[in-house]
Motif scaffolding. Structure first.
Motif, PDB file in Angstrom:
ATOM      1  N   LEU A   5       0.804  -1.217   0.000  1.00 43.28           N
ATOM      2  CA  LEU A   5       0.000   0.000   0.000  1.00 43.28           C
ATOM      3  C   LEU A   5       0.835   1.265   0.000  1.00 43.28           C
ATOM      4  CD1 LEU A   5      -2.796  -0.899   2.625  1.00 43.28           C
ATOM      5  CD2 LEU A   5      -2.935  -1.021   0.140  1.00 43.28           C
ATOM      6  N   VAL A   6       2.043   1.182   0.566  1.00 40.28           N
ATOM      7  CA  VAL A   6       2.876   2.372   0.793  1.00 40.28           C
ATOM      8  C   VAL A   6       3.061   3.264  -0.440  1.00 40.28           C
ATOM      9  CG1 VAL A   6       5.284   3.050   1.203  1.00 40.28           C
ATOM     10  CG2 VAL A   6       4.108   1.614   2.843  1.00 40.28           C
ATOM     11  N   PRO A   7       3.304   2.716  -1.625  1.00 37.89           N
ATOM     12  CA  PRO A   7       3.612   3.605  -2.759  1.00 37.89           C
ATOM     13  C   PRO A   7       2.569   4.673  -3.051  1.00 37.89           C
ATOM     14  CG  PRO A   7       4.195   1.345  -3.297  1.00 37.89           C
ATOM     15  CD  PRO A   7       3.444   1.295  -1.993  1.00 37.89           C
ATOM     16  N   PHE A  67      -4.521   9.862   9.951  1.00 38.64           N
ATOM     17  CA  PHE A  67      -3.072   9.651   9.916  1.00 38.64           C
ATOM     18  C   PHE A  67      -2.588   9.796   8.475  1.00 38.64           C
ATOM     19  CE2 PHE A  67      -4.300   7.648  13.834  1.00 38.64           C
ATOM     20  CZ  PHE A  67      -3.210   7.799  14.688  1.00 38.64           C
ATOM     21  N   PHE A  68      -1.708  10.770   8.243  1.00 38.59           N
ATOM     22  CA  PHE A  68      -1.173  11.039   6.913  1.00 38.59           C
ATOM     23  C   PHE A  68       0.232  10.487   6.756  1.00 38.59           C
ATOM     24  CE2 PHE A  68      -4.450  14.264   6.555  1.00 38.59           C
ATOM     25  CZ  PHE A  68      -4.694  14.322   5.190  1.00 38.59           C
ATOM     26  N   SER A  69       0.531  10.080   5.556  1.00 38.51           N
ATOM     27  CA  SER A  69       1.923   9.927   5.145  1.00 38.51           C
ATOM     28  C   SER A  69       2.383  11.312   4.694  1.00 38.51           C
ATOM     29  CB  SER A  69       2.039   8.934   3.986  1.00 38.51           C
ATOM     30  OG  SER A  69       3.345   8.949   3.459  1.00 38.51           O
ATOM     31  N   PRO A  83       2.301  14.267  -6.160  1.00 35.44           N
ATOM     32  CA  PRO A  83       1.671  12.989  -6.524  1.00 35.44           C
ATOM     33  C   PRO A  83       2.576  11.806  -6.198  1.00 35.44           C
ATOM     34  CG  PRO A  83       2.455  14.144  -8.475  1.00 35.44           C
ATOM     35  CD  PRO A  83       2.609  15.096  -7.335  1.00 35.44           C
ATOM     36  N   PRO A  84       2.040  10.584  -6.185  1.00 41.17           N
ATOM     37  CA  PRO A  84       2.832   9.400  -5.832  1.00 41.17           C
ATOM     38  C   PRO A  84       4.093   9.237  -6.670  1.00 41.17           C
ATOM     39  CG  PRO A  84       0.513   8.844  -5.954  1.00 41.17           C
ATOM     40  CD  PRO A  84       0.636  10.246  -6.463  1.00 41.17           C
ATOM     41  N   ALA A 109       9.073   5.621  -1.631  1.00 39.80           N
ATOM     42  CA  ALA A 109       8.266   4.912  -0.646  1.00 39.80           C
ATOM     43  C   ALA A 109       8.740   5.192   0.779  1.00 39.80           C
ATOM     44  CB  ALA A 109       8.324   3.406  -0.933  1.00 39.80           C
ATOM     45  N   PHE A 110       7.869   5.876   1.526  1.00 38.26           N
ATOM     46  CA  PHE A 110       8.041   6.099   2.950  1.00 38.26           C
ATOM     47  C   PHE A 110       9.412   6.684   3.286  1.00 38.26           C
ATOM     48  CE2 PHE A 110       6.971   4.942   7.347  1.00 38.26           C
ATOM     49  CZ  PHE A 110       5.654   5.295   7.295  1.00 38.26           C
TER      50      PHE A 110
END
Length: 712
Positions: free
Chosen positions: A312-314, A363-365, A372-373, A378-379
């Protein structure tokens, strides 16, 4: 890593889709009937056709929520215990703006509940944004920092779940250590209340080292002041009474100048985003309303069940928890549960690109707020030194990014951070993130992760809704209209869902039409609908019963009870003829330059008499407002027409057959307006409807029937 969560499609999804096809056919048949008799249309029947068309359009938009609802479950106990110290740092954002409407003792309890999370203290930072730049709020948090030294070890030692001291000590008899803790907290509350009542901080109450801090407040106002940042707890230096490090606690008031736009809460959040980036730069952020305290100390771990999932992270932007409220009365008379939004609509959105952002309990990243992604790894986060939060260089840079000039010429609020352009910055931000390609998750555990305070007077509830209406219209009629931009950038169903939210208040038109014109026609013996003996009657019956039946089933399935469902649908009707109608008017006037909508906080202050009436299930009116005049007028119109219609039905053969639907429409409104009639004619307490409102409503009712007579 073990599987930390699971999900499946709600078993009712197939029934929802089947219902969609049957109900669509019924709507088409109804609209066809309208068109077939359009040549015979009077003003009333034309308005009813437009009302039915609006209802059909809103119903179509709402089907996106029912197409693929998702049920999720998390397994936080499977997070490896030995990795606690490798959990990502967490920054918590709490916004407040007015120490009168948002009592500091409640804001303090919210912050303390977050500081007491079951999370490594050296990786937890709580930031408080005071947009009112009030010395009263700063003083309150200085007191909170001292109390935290006792409260945090008490909670962890005794495995306390309710880590808001205000919630923990309410209506609870405490002895021993808990009793001692209650004495400390009551002392804190009394000092804070005394300062708020006085309106300023008495320098005799603060340490000599703190005097200079409060002297600065004499030099500026809450609308014109420099930035102020105060580190109240620093994890590398400050310890609780058990010797454990305290989480960071930072007070911030961004710079404000009359000539610079401050963008309300979105501007405050963006200032927090930048200041926290300078000071701690945690990759995970939590946004909390000042009255929405943490009710589950393990909620960060629940969110991490998704935020640490490599699949899910990406493209996972945030994990949204539902808004839930404490101390609702037995019937929830103002519909504070919001069960249609949580969990019904949120599960439906989760089946698309994900739940929408609602401003709190999210809770946000951090990286999702910077592009945008495809523009983020990643993280990833750049580690900041957490040892020198009070150093001159760190504080100077934090002041720089909190200045009102910092955003000039940059993309803050438009391409970066929380988005400007709407009073509902939360809705707009989540929508924009989904359009950029980010996804989200709706997390709805059995124990509420966060609990807040719902409005306890009808006026406060309607004012809050009126503000939402205005902000949602700003999104609906912007260049980012969900029906156009959203369906292209996200998906068709996602765009329909967001458009349904954005047009939240359009219900006011069909509700008002059905609350006025069948009643007028009934008063003057003008049939508008099919007779009971006409086969078309069964179409109307199906449309009404199927719609209300589905709403009832969904509400009950989401954990509701019958009395609260009745309150919820009654408030839908009341909001439609009050806050939604007036919010729509506000928006129209703002667009033609006739008025400039402002931002009004909903009061979170407690009033003993208001609370007493609320606990008894009595509506609190107590103020003269155009909202109440319009509501009172509709209530009296329907009561008058209903009584007259019943009399005519009993005296005239065939009248009941001919006027049944109009009588039913009147009776439905009358039944829902029982609390209004009580407040107008039978109550004498402080919460009754003001006599001026009742008199104005009677006058407008007479005028309505007189004008209706001339038109007919």
């Amino acid at each position: 890593m073990a599987v930390l969560h699971s999900h499946h499609i709600h078993p009712r999804a197939m029934l929802n889709r089947l219902h969609f096809f049957f109900y669509s056919a019924a709507i088409i048949a109804l609209l066809h009937r309208h068109i077939a008799v359009i040549s015979l249309a009077t003003m009333s029947s034309l308005l009813l056709f437009l009302a039915d068309l609006t209802l059909a359009f809103m119903w179509l938009l709402s089907q996106g929520f029912r197409w693929r609802p998702i049920l999720r479950r998390e397994f936080p106990h499977l997070l490896p215990q030995e990795t606690d110290h490798h959990l990502p740092p967490l920054d918590v954002f709490i916004c407040t703006a007015d120490p009168i409407k948002e009592p500091p003792e409640s804001v303090v309890s919210t912050a303390l509940s977050a500081m007491a999370f079951d999370y490594p203290s050296d990786r937890l930072s709580v930031y408080v944004s005071d947009d009112g730049c009030s010395d009263l709020t700063l003083f309150s948090f200085m007191e909170a920092a001292k109390f935290a030294r006792y409260w945090l070890p008490f909670c962890k030692k005794n495995s306390v779940m309710e880590r808001s001291p205000e919630a923990f000590f309410e209506n609870r008899n405490t002895v021993g250590e808990a009793g001692e803790m209650k004495v400390l907290f009551e002392g804190l509350r009394e000092r804070v209340k005394a300062v708020v009542k006085r309106g300023y901080v008495d320098l005799n109450l603060v340490d000599s080292s703190e005097e200079e801090i409060f002297l600065k407040w004499k030099k500026f106002t809450h609308r014109d002041h420099p930035s102020h940042i105060q580190v109240l707890c620093e994890s590398t230096k400050d310890r609780d009474i058990a010797g454990h490090p305290l989480p960071n606690l930072i007070y911030m008031s961004r710079e404000k100048r009359p000539a610079s736009p401050h963008h309300f809460k979105a501007g405050a959040l963006n200032a927090l985003l930048r200041v926290s980036e300078v000071m701690t730069n945690a990759p995970v952020l939590l946004t909390l309303d000042c009255d929405m305290h943490a009710n589950d100390p393990g909620s960060p771990q629940r969110a991490l069940c998704y935020l640490l999932d490599p699949d899910l992270v990406p493209n996972l932007a945030f994990v949204q928890f539902p808004q839930k409220y404490q101390r609702l009365n037995a019937d929830d008379i103002y519909g504070g549960e919001l069960r249609w939004i949580f969990p019904i609509a949120s599960r439906g959105l989760d089946g698309q690109h994900g739940a929408n952002f609602v401003g709190t309990g999210c809770f946000f990243s951090r990286r999702s707020l910077y592009g945008p992604p495809s523009a983020a790894t990643a993280f990833y986060y750049e580690s900041k030194s957490r040892s020198f939060l009070r150093s001159e260089s760190v504080l100077q840079k934090a002041h720089d990014v909190a200045s009102c000039r910092y955003e000039h010429g940059q993309d803050w609020g438009y391409q970066i951070g929380f988005r400007y352009g709407s009073l509902v910055e939360d809705f707009y931000t989540g929508y924009q993130l989904h359009c950029e390609g980010w996804r989200s998750v709706f997390c709805n555990p059995d124990r509420p992760a966060f609990l807040g305070a719902a409005p306890r007077s009808l006026y406060d509830s309607l004012v809050q809704n009126r503000r939402w209406v205005l902000g949602l219209y700003e999104v609906a009629f912007s260049s980012y209209c969900p029906l156009l931009y959203g369906t292209r950038k996200a998906s068709l169903i996602m765009g329909l869902c967001y458009m349904r939210y954005a047009l939240w208040a359009v219900w006011c038109f069909p509700i008002t039409v059905y609350a006025l014109f069948p009643q007028l026609a009934l008063f003057y013996d003008k049939p508008l609908f099919a007779k009971v003996s006409d086969p078309w009657f069964f179409l109307y019956a199906y449309l009404f019963l199927a719609s209300y039946g589905q709403d009832f089933i969904e509400f009950m399935e989401a954990g509701g009870v019958i009395r609260r469902w009745w309150s919820d649908q009654r408030m839908w009707l009341i909001r439609g003829i009050t806050s939604s109608a007036f919010g729509t008017l506000d928006f129209i006037l703002s667009k033609i330059g006739a008025s400039s909508p402002g931002f009004n906080l909903t009061s979170k202050a407690n009033d003993e008499e208001v609370n007493t009436l609320y606990d008894k299930g009595k509506f609190f009116f107590g103020t003269s407002s155009p909202l109440f005049i319009f509501m009172g007028t509709i209530a009296i119109i329907n009561l008058t027409s209903f009584i007259l219609g019943i009399v005519k039905a009993l005296r005239s053969i065939g009248a009941l057959d001919e006027m049944f639907i109009q009588l039913l429409s009147c009776g439905f409104v009358v039944t829902n307006m029982v609390p209004v009639y009580e407040a107008m004619f039978f109550r004498n307490d402080i919460g009754r409807m003001p006599r001026s409102v009742t008199n104005a409503s009677i006058l407008f009712t007479i005028t309505f029937f007189c004008v209706g007579r001339m038109i007919s």
